[in-house]
Design a protein around this motif. Structure first.
Motif, PDB file in Angstrom:
ATOM      1  N   TYR A   4       0.827  -1.210   0.000  1.00  0.00           N
ATOM      2  CA  TYR A   4       0.000   0.000   0.000  1.00  0.00           C
ATOM      3  C   TYR A   4       0.860   1.258   0.000  1.00  0.00           C
ATOM      4  N   PHE A   5       1.836   1.315   0.911  1.00  0.00           N
ATOM      5  CA  PHE A   5       2.675   2.511   0.997  1.00  0.00           C
ATOM      6  C   PHE A   5       3.613   2.639  -0.205  1.00  0.00           C
ATOM      7  N   LYS A   6       4.046   1.506  -0.753  1.00  0.00           N
ATOM      8  CA  LYS A   6       4.863   1.540  -1.964  1.00  0.00           C
ATOM      9  C   LYS A   6       4.063   2.145  -3.116  1.00  0.00           C
ATOM     10  N   LYS A   7       2.791   1.771  -3.181  1.00  0.00           N
ATOM     11  CA  LYS A   7       1.911   2.287  -4.232  1.00  0.00           C
ATOM     12  C   LYS A   7       1.697   3.789  -4.085  1.00  0.00           C
ATOM     13  N   LEU A   8       1.728   4.282  -2.842  1.00  0.00           N
ATOM     14  CA  LEU A   8       1.565   5.723  -2.608  1.00  0.00           C
ATOM     15  C   LEU A   8       2.825   6.508  -2.955  1.00  0.00           C
ATOM     16  N   GLY A   9       3.897   5.801  -3.267  1.00  0.00           N
ATOM     17  CA  GLY A   9       5.138   6.482  -3.620  1.00  0.00           C
ATOM     18  C   GLY A   9       6.108   6.618  -2.466  1.00  0.00           C
ATOM     19  N   ALA A  10       5.827   5.965  -1.364  1.00  0.00           N
ATOM     20  CA  ALA A  10       6.719   6.043  -0.204  1.00  0.00           C
ATOM     21  C   ALA A  10       7.992   5.241  -0.465  1.00  0.00           C
ATOM     22  N   GLU A  11       9.055   5.667   0.173  1.00  0.00           N
ATOM     23  CA  GLU A  11      10.341   4.971   0.019  1.00  0.00           C
ATOM     24  C   GLU A  11      10.369   3.738   0.914  1.00  0.00           C
ATOM     25  N   ILE A  12       9.770   2.689   0.430  1.00  0.00           N
ATOM     26  CA  ILE A  12       9.707   1.437   1.170  1.00  0.00           C
ATOM     27  C   ILE A  12       9.603   0.290   0.174  1.00  0.00           C
ATOM     28  N   SER A  13      10.228  -0.816   0.502  1.00  0.00           N
ATOM     29  CA  SER A  13      10.151  -1.996  -0.357  1.00  0.00           C
ATOM     30  C   SER A  13       8.827  -2.713  -0.133  1.00  0.00           C
ATOM     31  N   SER A  14       8.358  -3.352  -1.167  1.00  0.00           N
ATOM     32  CA  SER A  14       7.120  -4.122  -1.025  1.00  0.00           C
ATOM     33  C   SER A  14       7.394  -5.510  -0.451  1.00  0.00           C
ATOM     34  N   GLU A  15       8.672  -5.846  -0.308  1.00  0.00           N
ATOM     35  CA  GLU A  15       9.039  -7.163   0.217  1.00  0.00           C
ATOM     36  C   GLU A  15       9.239  -7.120   1.731  1.00  0.00           C
ATOM     37  N   LYS A  16       8.837  -8.177   2.397  1.00  0.00           N
ATOM     38  CA  LYS A  16       9.014  -8.264   3.851  1.00  0.00           C
ATOM     39  C   LYS A  16      10.484  -8.264   4.230  1.00  0.00           C
ATOM     40  N   SER A  17      10.761  -7.779   5.416  1.00  0.00           N
ATOM     41  CA  SER A  17      12.131  -7.773   5.922  1.00  0.00           C
ATOM     42  C   SER A  17      12.519  -9.165   6.407  1.00  0.00           C
ATOM     43  N   ASN A  18      13.773  -9.529   6.187  1.00  0.00           N
ATOM     44  CA  ASN A  18      14.238 -10.827   6.687  1.00  0.00           C
ATOM     45  C   ASN A  18      14.646 -10.750   8.161  1.00  0.00           C
ATOM     46  N   LYS A  19      14.471  -9.549   8.760  1.00  0.00           N
ATOM     47  CA  LYS A  19      14.809  -9.365  10.172  1.00  0.00           C
ATOM     48  C   LYS A  19      13.590  -9.555  11.084  1.00  0.00           C
ATOM     49  N   GLY A  20      12.433  -9.715  10.484  1.00  0.00           N
ATOM     50  CA  GLY A  20      11.246  -9.966  11.297  1.00  0.00           C
ATOM     51  C   GLY A  20      10.244  -8.819  11.314  1.00  0.00           C
ATOM     52  N   VAL A  21       9.145  -9.067  12.013  1.00  0.00           N
ATOM     53  CA  VAL A  21       8.010  -8.127  12.038  1.00  0.00           C
ATOM     54  C   VAL A  21       8.397  -6.766  12.621  1.00  0.00           C
ATOM     55  N   GLU A  22       9.252  -6.751  13.626  1.00  0.00           N
ATOM     56  CA  GLU A  22       9.614  -5.485  14.258  1.00  0.00           C
ATOM     57  C   GLU A  22      10.299  -4.553  13.267  1.00  0.00           C
ATOM     58  N   ASP A  23      11.182  -5.107  12.435  1.00  0.00           N
ATOM     59  CA  ASP A  23      11.838  -4.280  11.428  1.00  0.00           C
ATOM     60  C   ASP A  23      10.842  -3.808  10.385  1.00  0.00           C
ATOM     61  N   ASP A  24       9.892  -4.677  10.031  1.00  0.00           N
ATOM     62  CA  ASP A  24       8.837  -4.278   9.107  1.00  0.00           C
ATOM     63  C   ASP A  24       8.052  -3.084   9.666  1.00  0.00           C
ATOM     64  N   LEU A  25       7.703  -3.203  10.938  1.00  0.00           N
ATOM     65  CA  LEU A  25       6.930  -2.123  11.576  1.00  0.00           C
ATOM     66  C   LEU A  25       7.698  -0.809  11.573  1.00  0.00           C
ATOM     67  N   HIS A  26       8.980  -0.867  11.921  1.00  0.00           N
ATOM     68  CA  HIS A  26       9.810   0.343  11.916  1.00  0.00           C
ATOM     69  C   HIS A  26       9.753   1.032  10.551  1.00  0.00           C
ATOM     70  N   LYS A  27       9.876   0.228   9.499  1.00  0.00           N
ATOM     71  CA  LYS A  27       9.892   0.804   8.157  1.00  0.00           C
ATOM     72  C   LYS A  27       8.514   1.319   7.741  1.00  0.00           C
ATOM     73  N   ILE A  28       7.461   0.590   8.115  1.00  0.00           N
ATOM     74  CA  ILE A  28       6.099   1.017   7.780  1.00  0.00           C
ATOM     75  C   ILE A  28       5.738   2.309   8.505  1.00  0.00           C
ATOM     76  N   ILE A  29       6.050   2.356   9.802  1.00  0.00           N
ATOM     77  CA  ILE A  29       5.754   3.563  10.585  1.00  0.00           C
ATOM     78  C   ILE A  29       6.575   4.742  10.069  1.00  0.00           C
ATOM     79  N   GLY A  30       7.784   4.455   9.602  1.00  0.00           N
ATOM     80  CA  GLY A  30       8.644   5.522   9.076  1.00  0.00           C
ATOM     81  C   GLY A  30       8.052   6.258   7.893  1.00  0.00           C
ATOM     82  N   VAL A  31       7.130   5.598   7.165  1.00  0.00           N
ATOM     83  CA  VAL A  31       6.543   6.241   5.972  1.00  0.00           C
ATOM     84  C   VAL A  31       5.022   6.393   6.081  1.00  0.00           C
ATOM     85  N   CYS A  32       4.462   6.096   7.251  1.00  0.00           N
ATOM     86  CA  CYS A  32       2.994   6.022   7.349  1.00  0.00           C
ATOM     87  C   CYS A  32       2.284   7.353   7.111  1.00  0.00           C
TER      88      CYS A  32
END
Length: 387
Positions: free
Chosen positions: A22-50
């Motif tokens: 969703y955020f990738k589609k909005l043009g945010a600087e985030i990969s559409s692929e999940k992080s290999n570091k786990g959910v917490e890293d995913d959350l950090h990146k998602i919140i960073g562009v929310c």
């Protein structure tokens, strides 16, 4: 404010994947692929562009996105969730307009109520929640009083320093819309200081005094004098001014204002409002000693014209601080009762004497009833013997 439970009918992995897309589609600087570091890293990146969703989305859609983020956030263990929660709270304070601020407020409130009541993170969420509530004029939706506030944190009380920070914020967000509540918050703040650190509370003490003086509904001011931080201000002009409002009459205030106009104005106090309050306090003090006052006495003591006496007394009666009756024919005011302007040892002694008098009177009534009852029984026995 109503609390809605967080429930998303997707697995955590699926939610993370959908949010990234969703955020990738909005043009945010985030990969559409999940992080290999786990959910917490995913959350950090998602919140960073929310905040990207604030640009073009509808409030209802944005609420759904934020709800999804919160539903993931509350699954993170406490010892690893603080930075994530703080980052999210900061983003929620960046809403660009009031409608979106309301959406952010709802999201923070949802997060607050879904965290364990023993979680220390609830304090941080609530602090930011109050900031957002100010942006959308809904402070009273999340803060109704000090007792309610304390109950929110009963299972995990914040530190004294945290509560002081929160009280300062609550004072700031209520001072323009609810002076009475703002004043209570400041008094509570000053109560958190001890004799050891009261000397550093100078600024808080001055704000507390100014807020109480400016509040048109606060008349019992002498409790402020017992607060440790206020005592440290003895000898300062602000303490002198408070003392005048506690126990002096109008002429003393007028002289103080003449001598220190610049100081009074610099505190943001309105002289005319001060005069109005001091007239009422002076009237209350006179009413304690004189159950009957002439219009001439009031014009002199209150520095008002004779034609202003009746409107003034009517305004006093509306406050319910004094019970009185106007006697226009004889140009007098008859006092029935008044709230004490100060409540110290003399007032406690007066109350004790009054209660003792009631007790004595009730004892006399009970004794009288007992005698009457005995007399009736004796009469009944006598009549029975006669017949």
């Amino acid at each position: 404010m109503a609390s809605h439970p967080v429930f998303i009918d997707l697995s955590l992995d699926e939610q993370v994947q959908e949010l990234r897309k969703y955020f990738k589609k909005l043009g945010a600087e985030i990969s559409s692929e999940k992080s290999n570091k786990g959910v917490e890293d995913d959350l950090h990146k998602i919140i960073g562009v929310c905040e990207a969703c604030f640009k073009d989305g509808e409030p209802a859609q944005i609420d759904g996105i934020l709800n999804s983020i919160v539903s993931i956030m509350i699954t993170i263990p406490l010892d690893r969730g603080e930075n994530i929660v703080l980052a999210y709270c900061e983003k929620m304070t960046k809403a660009p307009n009031q409608p979106l601020a309301k959406v952010c407020l709802q999201s923070l409130w949802r997060l607050f109520n879904n965290l364990d009541t023993a979680s220390p993170l609830r304090y941080h969420v609530y602090y930011h929640l109050v900031q957002v509530a100010k942006q959308c004029d809904q402070v009273l939706e999340v803060f109704t009083g000090v007792d309610q506030l304390k109950s929110q944190f009963a299972n995990c009380p914040p530190s004294s320093e945290q509560m002081q920070k929160l009280y300062r914020l609550l004072h700031d967000v209520t001072k323009d819309t609810n002076l009475e509540l703002s004043s209570k918050v400041m008094i509570e703040l000053l109560g958190t200081y001890t004799a050891d650190n009261a000397c550093v509370a100078r600024e808080d003490a001055m704000k507390c005094i100014v807020t109480a003086l400016a509040d048109p509904n606060t008349f019992l001011l002498d409790p402020l004098l017992s607060l440790k931080p206020v005592r440290f201000l003895e000898g300062d002009l602000i303490h002198d001014l408070l003392s005048i409002f506690v126990s002096d009459k109008l002429p003393v205030y007028v002289q103080f204002y003449e001598d220190h106009k610049e100081f009074v104005n610099s505190q943001g106090l309105n002289h005319e409002q001060n005069m109005k309050k001091m007239r009422l306090l002076t009237f209350m003090q006179l009413a304690e000693s004189f159950p009957e006052m002439t219009f001439d006495t009031l014009t002199k003591e209150l520095q008002i014209g004779e034609d202003e006496v009746e409107p003034f007394v009517i305004e006093v009666l509306k406050t319910k601080l004094v019970r009185a009756r106007l006697d226009q024919a004889n140009r007098k005011v008859h006092i029935s009762s008044t709230m004490h302007r100060t409540f110290g040892a003399p007032q406690w002694e007066q109350l004790r004497d009054l209660l003792q008098a009631w007790k004595d009177n009730l004892s006399s009534v009970r004794e009288g009833l007992t005698n009457v009852s005995s007399a009736q029984l004796d009469l009944a026995r006598t009549q029975k013997l006669i017949h």
